[in-house]
Enzyme design. Structure first.
Site, PDB file in Angstrom:
ATOM      1  N   SER A   1       0.843  -1.195   0.000  1.00 14.39           N
ATOM      2  CA  SER A   1       0.000   0.000   0.000  1.00 14.39           C
ATOM      3  C   SER A   1       0.879   1.246   0.000  1.00 14.39           C
ATOM      4  CB  SER A   1      -0.970  -0.051   1.186  1.00 14.39           C
ATOM      5  OG  SER A   1      -2.004   0.883   1.062  1.00 14.39           O
TER       6      SER A   1
ATOM      7  N   GLU B   1      -9.501  -5.242  -3.904  1.00 18.84           N
ATOM      8  CA  GLU B   1      -8.789  -4.351  -2.992  1.00 18.84           C
ATOM      9  C   GLU B   1      -9.712  -3.551  -2.065  1.00 18.84           C
ATOM     10  OE1 GLU B   1      -5.554  -3.852  -2.551  1.00 18.84           O
ATOM     11  OE2 GLU B   1      -4.505  -4.535  -4.354  1.00 18.84           O
TER      12      GLU B   1
ATOM     13  N   HIS C   1      -7.641  -5.821   0.192  1.00 10.31           N
ATOM     14  CA  HIS C   1      -6.430  -5.102   0.568  1.00 10.31           C
ATOM     15  C   HIS C   1      -5.860  -5.668   1.866  1.00 10.31           C
ATOM     16  CE1 HIS C   1      -3.931  -1.620  -0.146  1.00 10.31           C
ATOM     17  NE2 HIS C   1      -4.152  -1.117   1.056  1.00 10.31           N
TER      18      HIS C   1
END
Length: 504
Positions: free
Chosen positions: A189, A316, A412
């Site tokens: 990220s 995600e 995610h």
């Protein structure tokens, strides 16, 4: 005794509770505390010490308001935050590959002490693993205006901290069995985008030779936007948006002011892009340290000498929705407004609707936004790097779990416990759907082996992308029994739209 000699002095670690063959060193300072007279400045070397420094506990985390499961919270007054941690084979032969991990957290939260980043399993595969803290939020990425007095307060201080940590690794890692010429930088990220920025930065050149980017996020601010954010945060903190005014505000006050600015955006559907995901801070394309967004820099050949492994998840943004960080988009009118805020053409939105004919508007929005921020950006980074001559590998994480009503998606952050080999950690069970089964452990072994092989030899076990950047060689990570499921991707829709990402 597990005592190691660094250039600043001797440190003592301890054996891992999970594997006595691995020694851990925690809370080792790589730079001096960045506060007091040195606040908002470039990192400085840590002061040397006499005797043996006990490094058996994680160091303090950077100023933030988040409290994460299993990790320490920030306490106002904690200043020695620029520390790192090391996991290494206790009786390693020396010259081992090194993996340096940069944590994510939207540049405002997170730390190297999160349980999912424990390096024991990777160190058992013959790596030396390093995790690090760096300045976050305004302390690390807020723009401080110049006033002509005193030393400069550079943008991108969090990235400068990361470079200082890499310089420390270069100068000291041999004492722990690592090879300074075999450094891989990895992150997820905002940590992945940090690594991509380091690939583009001249000041980081030569400090690492490989990079692993998981779910790199599409967020790099121009200098004028960073200045506007400073004005908003300073006003909320009740101080002038000047160097002196910002120095007068405590770290605690700037964290609280930033949170209030974020909440104001969340409550205002008319506030444009930041209503949808109000990330205030991130790397600043200041024209000096960072000349351009990493994607633009990669197209110009920056970092082409670095071997690159990229991964994203197929769902995600569902995590951001699950934790309440996403704006509620449940009607077609809201979806249209979202697309207009980001300059997305109607045909792109229609394409997602057509591919997801039975999905609610919420799911169409989450699929579209997750690709905009993470999946499409990560894939383009990989392909652009390959076209510029860089050796590049691309993968997708598509492991899912559970039935209707209890589904855990390939969202995610879910891939990271698998790659680190930390599925046993209770704090990650929300991400992974509870206690792992045999198929989960088998997938984790494959992913951790791929990381270790890439860090050691530059080959994770599948073909690199072609020199044209075509994504014909993509590893899809799934558990046994999931192999026959189709991976829904929307890359052709983005290609047909011919869109830059997050256009001005």
């Amino acid at each position: 005794m597990d005592v190691f000699t660094t250039k600043a002095g001797q440190v003592r670690g301890r054996r891992s509770d999970r594997d006595p063959g691995i020694v851990t060193v925690r809370g080792l300072p790589y730079a001096a505390p960045p506060f007091g007279a040195h606040r908002f400045r470039e990192p400085r070397p840590a002061e040397p010490w006499d005797g043996v420094r006990e490094c058996t506990a994680f160091g303090p985390v950077a100023p933030q308001s988040a409290e994460l499961p299993g990790a320490p919270a920030w306490s106002p007054g904690d200043e020695d935050i620029l520390t790192l941690n090391i996991w290494a084979p206790a009786d390693g032969p020396g010259g081992l590959p090194v993996l340096v991990w940069i944590h994510g957290g939207a540049y405002i939260f997170g730390s190297s002490s999160q349980p999912d980043f424990d390096g024991t399993a990777l160190a058992a595969r013959g790596l030396v693993v390093v995790t690090l803290n760096y300045r976050l939020g305004f302390e690390g990425f807020g723009h401080v205006p110049a006033d002509g007095e005193g030393p400069a307060c550079p943008d991108n201080r969090g990235l400068l901290d990361q470079i200082a940590a890499l310089e420390w690794v270069r100068d000291n890692i041999a004492a722990f069995g690592g090879a300074p010429e075999r450094i891989t930088v990895a992150g997820q990220s905002s940590g992945a985008t940090s690594a991509a920025c380091l690939m583009a930065a001249d000041r980081a050149r030569g400090l690492f030779h490989r990079a692993v980017l998981h779910s790199a996020v599409n967020a790099c601010a121009p200098a004028d936007q960073a200045a506007r954010t400073t004005a908003e945060v300073a006003a909320e903190a009740g101080v002038p948006a000047t160097r002196a005014g910002l120095l007068a505000a405590s770290p605690q006050a700037l964290v609280a002011a930033s949170d209030r600015v974020v909440e104001r955006y969340r409550q205002d559907p008319g506030s444009g892009r930041r209503h949808h995901d109000p990330a205030l801070y991130g790397p600043v394309a200041d024209g000096t340290f960072l000349a351009a967004d990493p994607l633009e820099a990669a197209a110009a050949g920056a970092g082409a000498e670095v071997e690159l492994l990229v991964c994203h998840t197929t769902e995600e943004y569902w995590l951001l929705d699950a934790v309440g960080s996403s704006a509620e988009i449940t009607t077609n009118r809201q979806l249209t407004a979202f697309a207009e805020d980001f300059g997305l053409p109607p045909q792109l939105v229609d394409g997602y609707r057509d591919r997801l004919p039975d999905a609610p508007v919420r799911d169409v929005h989450l699929a579209l936004y997750g690709d905009l921020l993470f999946a499409e950006y990560s894939s383009r980074l990989a392909e652009t790097h390959a076209r510029a001559g860089g050796r590049t590998f691309l993968s997708r994480f598509d492991r899912r779990r559970g039935g209707q009503g209890q589904r855990v998606r390939a969202w995610h952050c879910a891939d990271i416990p698998f790659a680190f080999g930390n599925l046993h950690e209770e704090s990650v069970h929300f991400l992974t759907g509870g206690e792992p089964g045999p198929a989960d452990h088998e997938l984790s072994h494959r992913m951790a082996d791929a990381w270790a092989a890439f860090a050691a030899h530059g080959d994770p076990g599948w073909d690199a992308l072609s020199g044209s950047g075509e994504a014909t060689a993509v590893r899809v990570w799934r558990t046994a029994g999931e192999e026959s499921r189709r991976t829904d991707t929307f890359r052709d829709l983005w290609g047909a739209a011919g869109l830059p990402l997050l256009p001005p």
